[in-house]
Design an enzyme around this catalytic site. Structure first.
Site, PDB file in Angstrom:
ATOM      1  N   ASP A  93       0.843  -1.206   0.000  1.00 47.38           N
ATOM      2  CA  ASP A  93       0.000   0.000   0.000  1.00 47.38           C
ATOM      3  C   ASP A  93       0.878   1.256   0.000  1.00 47.38           C
ATOM      4  OD1 ASP A  93      -2.398  -1.280  -0.057  1.00 47.38           O
ATOM      5  OD2 ASP A  93      -3.019  -0.749   1.968  1.00 47.38           O
ATOM      6  N   LEU A 120      -9.953   8.964   8.340  1.00 46.99           N
ATOM      7  CA  LEU A 120     -10.995   9.114   9.351  1.00 46.99           C
ATOM      8  C   LEU A 120     -12.004   7.977   9.251  1.00 46.99           C
ATOM      9  CD1 LEU A 120     -11.685  11.310  11.552  1.00 46.99           C
ATOM     10  CD2 LEU A 120     -13.419  12.131   9.944  1.00 46.99           C
ATOM     11  N   TRP A 121     -12.231   7.307  10.360  1.00 45.01           N
ATOM     12  CA  TRP A 121     -13.199   6.206  10.421  1.00 45.01           C
ATOM     13  C   TRP A 121     -14.609   6.774  10.278  1.00 45.01           C
ATOM     14  CZ3 TRP A 121     -11.579   1.112  11.086  1.00 45.01           C
ATOM     15  CH2 TRP A 121     -12.565   0.166  11.326  1.00 45.01           C
ATOM     16  N   LEU A 122     -15.428   6.141   9.446  1.00 43.13           N
ATOM     17  CA  LEU A 122     -16.800   6.607   9.279  1.00 43.13           C
ATOM     18  C   LEU A 122     -17.611   6.338  10.545  1.00 43.13           C
ATOM     19  CD1 LEU A 122     -17.419   5.419   5.619  1.00 43.13           C
ATOM     20  CD2 LEU A 122     -17.239   7.782   6.409  1.00 43.13           C
ATOM     21  N   ASP A 175      -7.166  -2.419  -8.329  1.00 42.18           N
ATOM     22  CA  ASP A 175      -7.330  -3.390  -7.248  1.00 42.18           C
ATOM     23  C   ASP A 175      -8.679  -3.284  -6.546  1.00 42.18           C
ATOM     24  OD1 ASP A 175      -6.159  -5.520  -5.706  1.00 42.18           O
ATOM     25  OD2 ASP A 175      -5.928  -4.125  -4.047  1.00 42.18           O
ATOM     26  N   GLU A 180     -17.648  -0.865  -0.944  1.00 41.25           N
ATOM     27  CA  GLU A 180     -18.570  -0.723   0.177  1.00 41.25           C
ATOM     28  C   GLU A 180     -19.634   0.334  -0.115  1.00 41.25           C
ATOM     29  OE1 GLU A 180     -15.036  -2.699   1.745  1.00 41.25           O
ATOM     30  OE2 GLU A 180     -15.230  -0.796   0.675  1.00 41.25           O
TER      31      GLU A 180
END
Length: 409
Positions: free
Chosen positions: A142, A223-225, A289, A294
Site C-alpha cells: 500500500d 478518518l473512520w466513518l 485493485d 462498500e
C-alpha cells in the site's frame, strides 16, 4: 385552401411548435444544469487549499462531531466545508490514546484512537516518492501518500465519496508503543537504528516490516466513518480473478454490461453510474485493485459507492491500465456532471488543482511530478473514450442525468 390541406398544415405547424418548445426547454434545463456544474467547479477551485489550523468558528462541537454530521447517504462531506482544515488538523495532531493492529485485510495498517475517541486508520510509508512499482498494476505494498492524493482528487472531481485522509508523522517509541495493545506491541522490532513493526494482516510478515526513520514514521491517517453508518461489502462486477490464465467474464464478453444492467442494484438507481464514476477515478490514480466495494447497509442501491482503500494507486506513472475503464467503455454511459467536471479539468488544470489541494498536507510533496503529469494524460484518454461512445451511440444515450432512473438500460 382545401380543408384537408389546412388540417395537414396545422398538424405540421403543431409538430414544429411542440418540437421547438421541447427543444428550448431541454436546452434551457441543460444550460441551467451546466451553469450549476460550472459554479460548483469554481467553488471547489476557490476552496482547494485547506490550511490545517485548529480554529473552529461559531461552534462548541468537537471536530469529530462535525465530521460525523457531514455523512449522508450520498456524500461523506458536503460541498462547502469551512471546518475541513480544523478536522484535518485534529487528525494530524490529536494525542493517540490507543493503538492496535489494523482491521482485517491484506495490507499493513494500524488502528489508532485519538483524543476524543475518534478512530483513524494509519498506513505507514513503504516507498520513497520516486519509487516505481513494477509488475502487475495491483502489485506492491500500500502507498500511504496515494490515500492522501486520492482524497483530494475525490474533492476535485466533486464526488465527495472518499473518507477524509491527511498525512501524519508519528513517533513510534513515544506515541505508539506506550498505548499499543499486546498484539500490536508484539510485532515491533529494531532494524539498525530504526523502529519497525509488521502488524497483523494477510500479507504481513516479520521479514517485511515497515520501518521509521529512527523513531519517527511518516504515514497517512484515514478518518473512520461514524458507527451509525455501518458498511456493506459488495463484489465489484468488474473485479479481477487474480489468477494467471483465468479471465473474468467482463474481460472476454463484449455484452457483459448488458448482463450487469439486468441485475440488482445495477438495474435501476445510481449504483451503475457510481461504478462508472469509480472506474474514472481509479483509472486516473492507477488503481486496478478494486475487487470489492462498500456502500452503507440496507440501502437497496440508493447510497453511494464509498471510495475506501485507495492505497494501491500511484504505483507506476508510466503504466496506463486501460482495463480499469471497462465499465465506461463497455456500458458507454456517464453522468453529465462527471463529464462536465472532466472537461473543466483538461489542459493541465487537473494537475495544477491537485498539486494546490495537497500543498498544505504535512507530508507534502505528496506525489512526484511524473505521477501528476500522468493524471493529465489519463484524463485525455477518458475524454477520448467518452467521445468514441458519443460518436457511436449519440450524446443523448451516453450522457445521463445524475439521478434519473436508468429506464433505457
Amino acid at each position: 385552401m382545401k380543408l384537408k390541406q389546412r388540417v395537414v398544415l396545422l398538424a405540421i405547424l403543431l409538430v414544429i411548435f411542440i418540437f421547438t418548445k421541447v427543444f428550448l426547454i431541454d436546452n434551457l434545463d441543460t444550460s441551467a444544469a451546466n451553469r450549476e456544474d460550472q459554479r460548483a467547479f469554481q467553488r471547489m477551485m476557490v476552496s482547494l487549499q485547506v490550511e490545517l489550523e485548529p480554529r473552529l468558528e461559531h461552534t462548541l462541537q468537537s471536530p469529530w462531531e462535525i465530521a460525523a454530521q457531514w455523512v449522508v447517504p450520498r456524500e461523506v462531506y458536503p460541498e462547502e466545508t469551512p471546518e475541513l482544515g480544523a478536522v484535518m488538523h485534529a487528525m494530524t495532531t490529536k494525542k493517540i490514546i490507543k493503538a492496535d493492529v489494523g482491521y482485517k485485510g491484506t495490507q499493513l495498517k494500524a488502528l489508532l484512537i485519538l483524543e476524543g475517541g475518534q478512530k483513524v486508520v494509519f498506513k505507514p510509508k513503504r516507498y520513497a516518492r520516486d519509487y516505481v512499482v513494477e509488475g502487475e498494476p495491483y502489485a506492491g505494498y500500500d502507498r500511504h501518500n496515494a490515500e492522501v492524493a486520492a482524497f483530494h482528487l475525490d474533492r476535485i472531481l466533486g464526488f465527495r465519496r472518499a473518507p477524509l485522509v491527511v498525512g501524519r508523522f508519528v513517533n513510534l517509541r513515544t506515541e505508539i508503543k506506550p498505548v499499543a495493545t499486546e498484539q500490536l506491541l508484539g510485532t515491533f522490532m529494531t532494524v539498525g537504528n530504526n523502529t519497525c513493526f509488521y502488524g497483523k494482516c494477510y500479507y504481513c510478515r516479520e521479514t517485511e516490516p515497515a520501518c521509521a526513520d529512527g523513531d519517527v514514521m511518516e504515514g497517512s491517517v484515514t478518518l473512520w466513518l461514524p458507527d451509525v453508518w455501518p458498511l456493506q461489502k459488495h463484489r465489484h462486477p468488474w473485479g479481477r480473478t487474480y489468477r494467471e490464465g483465468k479471465l473474468a467474464r467482463w474481460e472476454y464478453d463484449e455484452s457483459y454490461c448488458d448482463a450487469v444492467k439486468k441485475t440488482s442494484p445495477y438495474d435501476s438507481g445510481p449504483r451503475l453510474l457510481d461504478i462508472i464514476d469509480t472506474a474514472i477515478f481509479d483509472y486516473l490514480i492507477g488503481n486496478a485493485d478494486r475487487h470489492h466495494y462498500e456502500s452503507f447497509q440496507d440501502d437497496e442501491g440508493a447510497s453511494m459507492l464509498i471510495l475506501l482503500d485507495n492505497a494501491k494507486s500511484f504505483g507506476n506513472p508510466a503504466l496506463d491500465e486501460r482495463s480499469i475503464l471497462a465499465p465506461l467503455y463497455q456500458c458507454c454511459i456517464i453522468r453529465v456532471s462527471t463529464w462536465n467536471r472532466l472537461n473543466y479539468l483538461k489542459n493541465g488544470v487537473l494537475k495544477s488543482a491537485l498539486k494546490t489541494a495537497m500543498s498544505h498536507d504535512p507530508i507534502s510533496p505528496v506525489l512526484s511530478d511524473p505521477h501528476l503529469d500522468a493524471l493529465d494524460q489519463r484524463l485525455l484518454s477518458i475524454l477520448a473514450t467518452v467521445k468514441q461512445c458519443t460518436d457511436q451511440f449519440g450524446p443523448d444515450v451516453v450522457l445521463v442525468e445524475d439521478r434519473m432512473t436508468l429506464s433505457h438500460l
